[in-house]
Design a protein around this motif. Structure first.
Motif, PDB file in Angstrom:
ATOM      1  N   PHE A 120      23.728  31.547  80.431  1.00 10.36           N
ATOM      2  CA  PHE A 120      24.320  32.505  79.505  1.00 10.36           C
ATOM      3  C   PHE A 120      24.910  33.699  80.255  1.00 10.36           C
ATOM      4  O   PHE A 120      26.048  34.097  80.007  1.00 10.36           O
ATOM      5  N   ARG A 121      24.142  34.277  81.180  1.00 13.72           N
ATOM      6  CA  ARG A 121      24.629  35.453  81.918  1.00 13.72           C
ATOM      7  C   ARG A 121      25.861  35.122  82.743  1.00 13.72           C
ATOM      8  O   ARG A 121      26.787  35.927  82.841  1.00 13.72           O
ATOM      9  N   SER A 122      25.892  33.924  83.303  1.00 17.08           N
ATOM     10  CA  SER A 122      27.051  33.503  84.087  1.00 17.08           C
ATOM     11  C   SER A 122      28.300  33.389  83.207  1.00 17.08           C
ATOM     12  O   SER A 122      29.377  33.882  83.575  1.00 17.08           O
ATOM     13  N   ARG A 123      28.153  32.761  82.050  1.00 18.29           N
ATOM     14  CA  ARG A 123      29.292  32.629  81.135  1.00 18.29           C
ATOM     15  C   ARG A 123      29.746  33.988  80.612  1.00 18.29           C
ATOM     16  O   ARG A 123      30.943  34.261  80.521  1.00 18.29           O
ATOM     17  N   LEU A 124      28.786  34.842  80.260  1.00 17.16           N
ATOM     18  CA  LEU A 124      29.130  36.174  79.776  1.00 17.16           C
ATOM     19  C   LEU A 124      29.839  36.973  80.863  1.00 17.16           C
ATOM     20  O   LEU A 124      30.854  37.629  80.599  1.00 17.16           O
ATOM     21  N   ALA A 125      29.328  36.922  82.096  1.00 17.72           N
ATOM     22  CA  ALA A 125      29.957  37.648  83.200  1.00 17.72           C
ATOM     23  C   ALA A 125      31.384  37.157  83.431  1.00 17.72           C
ATOM     24  O   ALA A 125      32.289  37.967  83.684  1.00 17.72           O
ATOM     25  N   ASP A 126      31.607  35.851  83.327  1.00 11.00           N
ATOM     26  CA  ASP A 126      32.964  35.313  83.487  1.00 11.00           C
ATOM     27  C   ASP A 126      33.896  35.869  82.416  1.00 11.00           C
ATOM     28  O   ASP A 126      35.026  36.283  82.714  1.00 11.00           O
ATOM     29  N   LEU A 127      33.435  35.890  81.169  1.00 17.32           N
ATOM     30  CA  LEU A 127      34.261  36.420  80.079  1.00 17.32           C
ATOM     31  C   LEU A 127      34.507  37.918  80.257  1.00 17.32           C
ATOM     32  O   LEU A 127      35.619  38.403  80.007  1.00 17.32           O
ATOM     33  N   VAL A 128      33.506  38.640  80.691  1.00 17.29           N
ATOM     34  CA  VAL A 128      33.651  40.083  80.924  1.00 17.29           C
ATOM     35  C   VAL A 128      34.675  40.328  82.023  1.00 17.29           C
ATOM     36  O   VAL A 128      35.552  41.188  81.882  1.00 17.29           O
ATOM     37  N   ARG A 129      34.593  39.574  83.115  1.00 16.30           N
ATOM     38  CA  ARG A 129      35.560  39.750  84.212  1.00 16.30           C
ATOM     39  C   ARG A 129      36.992  39.434  83.756  1.00 16.30           C
ATOM     40  O   ARG A 129      37.934  40.072  84.201  1.00 16.30           O
ATOM     41  N   GLN A 130      37.140  38.447  82.875  1.00 15.75           N
ATOM     42  CA  GLN A 130      38.465  38.065  82.390  1.00 15.75           C
ATOM     43  C   GLN A 130      39.070  39.102  81.458  1.00 15.75           C
ATOM     44  O   GLN A 130      40.274  39.344  81.499  1.00 15.75           O
ATOM     45  N   ARG A 131      38.238  39.722  80.606  1.00 16.07           N
ATOM     46  CA  ARG A 131      38.778  40.501  79.490  1.00 16.07           C
ATOM     47  C   ARG A 131      38.537  41.995  79.551  1.00 16.07           C
ATOM     48  O   ARG A 131      39.168  42.743  78.811  1.00 16.07           O
ATOM     49  N   MET A 132      37.612  42.432  80.369  1.00 13.45           N
ATOM     50  CA  MET A 132      37.246  43.842  80.355  1.00 13.45           C
ATOM     51  C   MET A 132      37.815  44.582  81.566  1.00 13.45           C
ATOM     52  O   MET A 132      38.114  43.978  82.594  1.00 13.45           O
ATOM     53  N   ASN A 133      37.919  45.900  81.421  1.00 10.74           N
ATOM     54  CA  ASN A 133      38.387  46.768  82.493  1.00 10.74           C
ATOM     55  C   ASN A 133      37.230  46.968  83.467  1.00 10.74           C
ATOM     56  O   ASN A 133      36.256  47.658  83.150  1.00 10.74           O
ATOM     57  N   LEU A 134      37.337  46.378  84.638  1.00  9.89           N
ATOM     58  CA  LEU A 134      36.240  46.378  85.607  1.00  9.89           C
ATOM     59  C   LEU A 134      35.954  47.751  86.197  1.00  9.89           C
ATOM     60  O   LEU A 134      34.932  47.930  86.854  1.00  9.89           O
ATOM     61  N   ARG A 135      36.827  48.723  85.969  1.00 16.55           N
ATOM     62  CA  ARG A 135      36.588  50.086  86.475  1.00 16.55           C
ATOM     63  C   ARG A 135      35.708  50.911  85.547  1.00 16.55           C
ATOM     64  O   ARG A 135      35.240  51.975  85.928  1.00 16.55           O
TER      65      ARG A 135
END
Length: 180
Positions: A120-135
Motif C-alpha cells: 500500500f505505501r509503495s503504491r501510495l508513494a508512486d501516486l504521490v510522486r506522480q501527482r503532488m508537488n514534491l517541494r
C-alpha cells in the motif's frame, strides 16, 4: 432515490487542510484499488452526481483544488461538490472495507501484515510522486519512511471511518476539523 439525497447537504466549506485530506483519502483509495480512478467515475454516475461531475475531467479538476498537487486550481469547492466527493469516497470505502480491515487487523501474521502495508505505501508513494508537488512539506512528510508510515495508517483509519452507516457524517466531521 439517489444516495446523495438521503441526508441534507451541508453549507459549510471544507478548510484547506480538509481539502488536502479529502484528496489524499481519494488517492489512498486509488492506491488500494488499481482501477480506483475508474471506480470514482463509475460511482459518481451511479450516485447521480453527473450534474456536478459530468465526466472524468471535471472530477479531476475538483480534486485539483488540493494545494499539494502539482497542478492546482485556486477556486474553492462548493459544499455540494465536497459532499459529493465525500459520498463517493464513502462508497469506495464500503467497497474496499475487506482490504481496510485486513490492513488494520491485529489477527494477521506480522509478516503478512507488513507485506500488505509495504505494498500500500509503495503504491501510495508512486501516486504521490506522480501527482503532488514534491517541494511541499506535506508531500515530503508523506514520502518520508517514518512519518509516511504513520500518515498512511491515519489515511487507512480515516477510510475505514468513512465506511458503513453514518460514514459520511463521520468523515465529513473529521474533514471539517482537519488538523495540520
Amino acid at each position: 432515490m439517489p444516495l446523495h439525497s438521503i441526508a441534507p447537504e451541508s453549507t459549510a466549506r471544507l478548510p484547506r487542510r480538509g481539502l488536502e485530506r479529502l484528496d489524499l483519502l481519494l488517492l489512498s483509495a486509488e492506491a488500494l484499488d488499481l482501477n480506483g480512478g475508474e471506480a470514482m467515475v463509475w460511482m459518481s454516475e451511479q450516485m447521480g452526481f453527473t450534474t456536478l461531475f459530468p465526466n472524468r475531467v471535471e472530477l479531476w479538476k475538483r480534486r485539483c483544488t488540493n494545494p499539494l498537487r502539482r497542478t492546482t486550481r485556486r477556486e474553492g469547492l462548493e459544499p455540494a461538490e465536497t459532499d459529493a466527493l465525500i459520498r463517493i469516497l464513502c462508497a469506495l470505502a464500503d467497497r474496499l472495507y475487506p482490504l481496510l480491515r485486513g490492513l488494520l487487523s491485529s489477527a494477521e501474521p506480522p509478516e503478512v501484515l507488513s507485506e500488505r502495508w509495504n505494498l500500500f505505501r509503495s503504491r501510495l508513494a508512486d501516486l504521490v510522486r506522480q501527482r503532488m508537488n514534491l517541494r511541499r512539506g506535506g508531500v515530503q512528510l508523506l514520502l518520508d519512511p517514518e512519518s509516511g508510515a504513520r500518515e498512511s495508517r491515519l489515511l487507512i483509519q480515516a477510510l475505514a471511518l468513512g465506511s458503513g452507516v453514518g460514514g459520511f457524517e463521520r468523515l465529513r466531521a473529521s474533514l471539517l476539523d482537519a488538523q495540520p
